[in-house]
Design a protein around this motif. Structure first.
Motif, PDB file in Angstrom:
ATOM      1  N   ARG A 245       0.315  16.680  26.067  1.00 12.94           N
ATOM      2  CA  ARG A 245       0.734  15.870  27.225  1.00 12.94           C
ATOM      3  C   ARG A 245      -0.502  15.196  27.856  1.00 12.94           C
ATOM      4  N   ARG A 247      -3.235  14.353  26.330  1.00 17.63           N
ATOM      5  CA  ARG A 247      -3.664  13.244  25.465  1.00 17.63           C
ATOM      6  C   ARG A 247      -2.784  12.008  25.672  1.00 17.63           C
ATOM      7  N   ASP A 248      -1.501  12.267  25.791  1.00 19.40           N
ATOM      8  CA  ASP A 248      -0.561  11.166  25.992  1.00 19.40           C
ATOM      9  C   ASP A 248      -0.877  10.421  27.308  1.00 19.40           C
ATOM     10  N   GLU A 251      -4.201   8.498  27.100  1.00 19.13           N
ATOM     11  CA  GLU A 251      -4.101   7.234  26.345  1.00 19.13           C
ATOM     12  C   GLU A 251      -3.336   6.172  27.117  1.00 19.13           C
ATOM     13  N   LYS A 252      -2.451   6.619  28.012  1.00 17.85           N
ATOM     14  CA  LYS A 252      -1.720   5.651  28.850  1.00 17.85           C
ATOM     15  C   LYS A 252      -2.546   5.219  30.067  1.00 17.85           C
TER      16      LYS A 252
END
Lengths: 285, 172
Positions: A245, A247-248, A251-252
């Motif tokens: 989560r 990392r997600d 990246e956003k």
């Protein structure tokens, strides 16, 4: 040209004192210096013109703390700690109550001068009988900044007490990252459940990659000390999900940011990836 | 001897005409605080800003925060692996290396600033400052920053917080 116009308008926008107050108080030199400083409008704070106007202001009134502070900003942002400190020492000399909070914050934010920041913020606390105020960025109450500095010097318990006390106040200001910092301090002391509680509160305030990274670290640590194998396996799984989560969100672009430096307790993609790899390897092994 | 003394004011004036450039108020500051002028004795003549001296920005002008090759942990790892100095008591404070990054991601015009723990000018042992300079200069590719579609030139710096010659933190 558009960019320069933007820079000038955005970066010279620090609060100009109300000159009439000085006139009403009969401080005529201060009043004239203050009036002169109005010429700063439209000039970028790094520019020759900006600095020269302030030199003229200080020629009129060499005890005008505002002018020293205004001059110091470009040195601060360009990393010239020597000139910055000289100027801010003058500002503090002539207006300790008004300038100690700012100098203390900058010592922390730009130079990680934890003991210098603590000295300034503690002195300010002793000097005033009111709230010591906020960081110039508006994101932190200075009590929380003080706590972070204590934490950085290894005094996590004191730091936790300061933040907890601040957050308990009836009319308290919750900074953008207050619960995150509190959680990291608990984590550093091995207080994993308290850390998880604080991180869950942080999600309610402002969810970002760092929250899930530190949640992942907490679950991973809990899984290591757990005697119950099934519970340990579940916590390891929770940890992996939190890192994924993180990392997600990273990246956003949902992560801690500061236009000038890296905020305390910020994490980077490589650190998240490293944790994911470690857990995945363990799973495979 | 007396003749030399009599002549000394004339000699001093003459030297000043040649070498002592008196600063008038408009020369006290450069275009911007922190600007680094080309110095042929120090700087690589092959390095220059792509868009001219007047267009060099600060790294934070684009509001993207400090940018490092490979994010900050990679930079920290570089110094961790290459900076080798034994602990030296009293070698504490800050060293800033300020430089320009051009539109091609190349860096040049490196300048050193050193202060002790009280932020007063201080000269560190050269083994410290020279290594920091050398490692910084070894970084060949810096992030290229864009304003719209155009690659810009910008000033950046690395500040090393040191305690007894050991790096404690790298800023910004």
């Amino acid at each position: 040209m558009l960019l320069f116009t933007f820079l000038m308008s955005a970066l010279t926008a620090h609060s100009q004192p109300n000159c009439l107050v000085f006139k009403e108080q009969g401080q005529m030199k201060r009043y004239q210096a203050c009036e002169k400083s109005k010429a700063l409008k439209g000039h970028y704070q790094f520019s020759r013109e900006f600095q020269e106007i302030l030199d003229e202001v200080l020629e009129i009134d060499s005890t005008f703390a505002y002018a020293y502070r205004a001059k110091s900003v470009a040195y601060l942002k360009s990393g010239d700690f020597i000139q910055w400190k000289k100027l801010m020492d003058q500002a503090v000399k002539y207006d300790p109550q008004g300038m100690l909070g700012y100098r203390g914050w900058c010592r922390y934010q730009f130079f990680r001068d934890y003991s210098g920041a603590i000295a300034d913020l503690e002195q300010l606390t002793r000097l005033v009988n009111h709230d010591i105020g906020y960081s110039v960025t508006g994101e932190y109450h200075l009590k929380v900044a003080l706590a972070i500095c204590y934490g950085a010097l290894g005094e996590q318990r004191k730091a936790i007490e300061l933040i907890t006390e601040h957050l308990k106040k009836e009319k308290h200001f919750i900074g953008l990252y207050d619960y995150l910092h509190l959680a990291v301090l608990h984590l550093e002391l091995g207080e994993y459940n308290a850390s998880i509680q604080a991180l869950k509160k942080q999600i309610g305030e402002f969810d970002l990659a760092e929250v899930h990274y530190y949640l992942g670290l907490n679950y991973r640590q809990l899984s290591r000390i757990r005697a119950d194998q099934e519970k340990a396996r579940q916590e390891k799984e929770l940890a992996l999900n939190e890192f994924l989560r993180a990392r997600d969100l990273y990246e956003k672009g949902n992560r801690m940011r500061d236009g000038y430096s890296h905020p305390m307790h910020k994490i980077f993609l490589a650190e998240i990836e490293n944790e994911i790899t470690l857990l995945t390897v363990q799973e495979d092994g | 001897m007396a003749r030399i003394l009599l002549l000394s004011p004339i000699l001093i004036s003459l030297f000043c005409l040649i070498g002592c450039k008196e600063l008038n108020p408009s020369e006290k500051y450069l275009r911007w605080v922190g600007d680094i002028e080309f110095n042929p004795a120090l700087d690589d003549p092959e390095f220059y800003p792509c868009n001219g001296e007047e267009q060099v920005l600060q790294y934070f002008n684009l509001e993207a925060g400090p940018q490092f090759p490979g994010e900050k942990p990679a930079l920290e790892q570089l110094f961790k692996s290459q900076y080798v100095v034994d602990s030296i008591a009293g070698q504490s404070g800050w060293i800033r290396l300020r430089f320009m990054v051009n539109c091609k991601g190349k860096a040049g015009r490196f300048r050193l600033l050193e202060a002790n723990s009280s932020m007063v000018a201080f000269q560190f042992d050269s083994s410290i400052s020279e290594q920091l300079m050398s490692i910084t200069k070894s970084i060949k590719e810096w992030p290229i920053l864009y304003r719209g579609q155009k690659a810009i030139d910008y000033y950046f710096y690395l500040t090393f917080k040191l305690k007894d010659a050991q790096i404690q933190e790298i800023l910004p």
